[in-house]
Design a protein around this motif. Sequence first.
Motif, PDB file in Angstrom:
ATOM      1  N   ARG A  74      15.775  33.707 -17.134  1.00  0.00           N
ATOM      2  CA  ARG A  74      15.687  35.122 -17.483  1.00  0.00           C
ATOM      3  C   ARG A  74      14.261  35.666 -17.418  1.00  0.00           C
ATOM      4  O   ARG A  74      14.064  36.873 -17.324  1.00  0.00           O
ATOM      5  N   ARG A  75      13.271  34.793 -17.453  1.00  0.00           N
ATOM      6  CA  ARG A  75      11.876  35.260 -17.367  1.00  0.00           C
ATOM      7  C   ARG A  75      11.535  35.750 -15.977  1.00  0.00           C
ATOM      8  O   ARG A  75      10.888  36.769 -15.808  1.00  0.00           O
ATOM      9  N   ASN A  76      11.949  35.003 -14.946  1.00  0.00           N
ATOM     10  CA  ASN A  76      11.560  35.395 -13.589  1.00  0.00           C
ATOM     11  C   ASN A  76      12.739  35.741 -12.680  1.00  0.00           C
ATOM     12  O   ASN A  76      12.555  36.106 -11.531  1.00  0.00           O
ATOM     13  N   GLY A  77      13.977  35.612 -13.195  1.00  0.00           N
ATOM     14  CA  GLY A  77      15.149  35.980 -12.421  1.00  0.00           C
ATOM     15  C   GLY A  77      15.634  34.933 -11.442  1.00  0.00           C
ATOM     16  O   GLY A  77      16.556  35.189 -10.683  1.00  0.00           O
ATOM     17  N   ASP A  78      15.021  33.753 -11.446  1.00  0.00           N
ATOM     18  CA  ASP A  78      15.460  32.684 -10.547  1.00  0.00           C
ATOM     19  C   ASP A  78      16.830  32.167 -10.953  1.00  0.00           C
ATOM     20  O   ASP A  78      17.149  32.067 -12.133  1.00  0.00           O
ATOM     21  N   ILE A  79      17.635  31.841  -9.951  1.00  0.00           N
ATOM     22  CA  ILE A  79      18.948  31.248 -10.181  1.00  0.00           C
ATOM     23  C   ILE A  79      18.961  29.880  -9.508  1.00  0.00           C
ATOM     24  O   ILE A  79      18.631  29.763  -8.330  1.00  0.00           O
ATOM     25  N   THR A  80      19.323  28.859 -10.262  1.00  0.00           N
ATOM     26  CA  THR A  80      19.449  27.511  -9.712  1.00  0.00           C
ATOM     27  C   THR A  80      20.904  27.282  -9.328  1.00  0.00           C
ATOM     28  O   THR A  80      21.799  27.428 -10.156  1.00  0.00           O
ATOM     29  N   ILE A  81      21.118  26.950  -8.065  1.00  0.00           N
ATOM     30  CA  ILE A  81      22.473  26.655  -7.597  1.00  0.00           C
ATOM     31  C   ILE A  81      22.590  25.145  -7.522  1.00  0.00           C
ATOM     32  O   ILE A  81      21.978  24.502  -6.669  1.00  0.00           O
TER      33      ILE A  81
END
Length: 89
Positions: A74-81
């Motif tokens: 939530r800090r940088n908007g990265d999503i780990t798939i």
Amino acid sequence: VVAPTGPDVLASNPCHGVKVAVPPSSVFGVIEPGDFQRIVKYLSQGFAMFASVLISTGARFGEAAEIRASDINRRNGDITIARRVISVG
């Protein structure tokens, strides 16, 4: 440069002149940003968010369907798939 010789070296390319059938492309085309905006306005908020994840990450449906809250930074908007749906049937 000296060409190698010997019993394991072919004198010519055995594939020369062979015609290979080109299968039809399975790619439907690239969706343009304006097209996406016109499509997404007809979706509910949840589906619009899911469509945005698909379009912005390049994830396949099965990969995006397995995204969990813990996969989102939530800090940088990265999503780990890290997972995917696999059809067993």
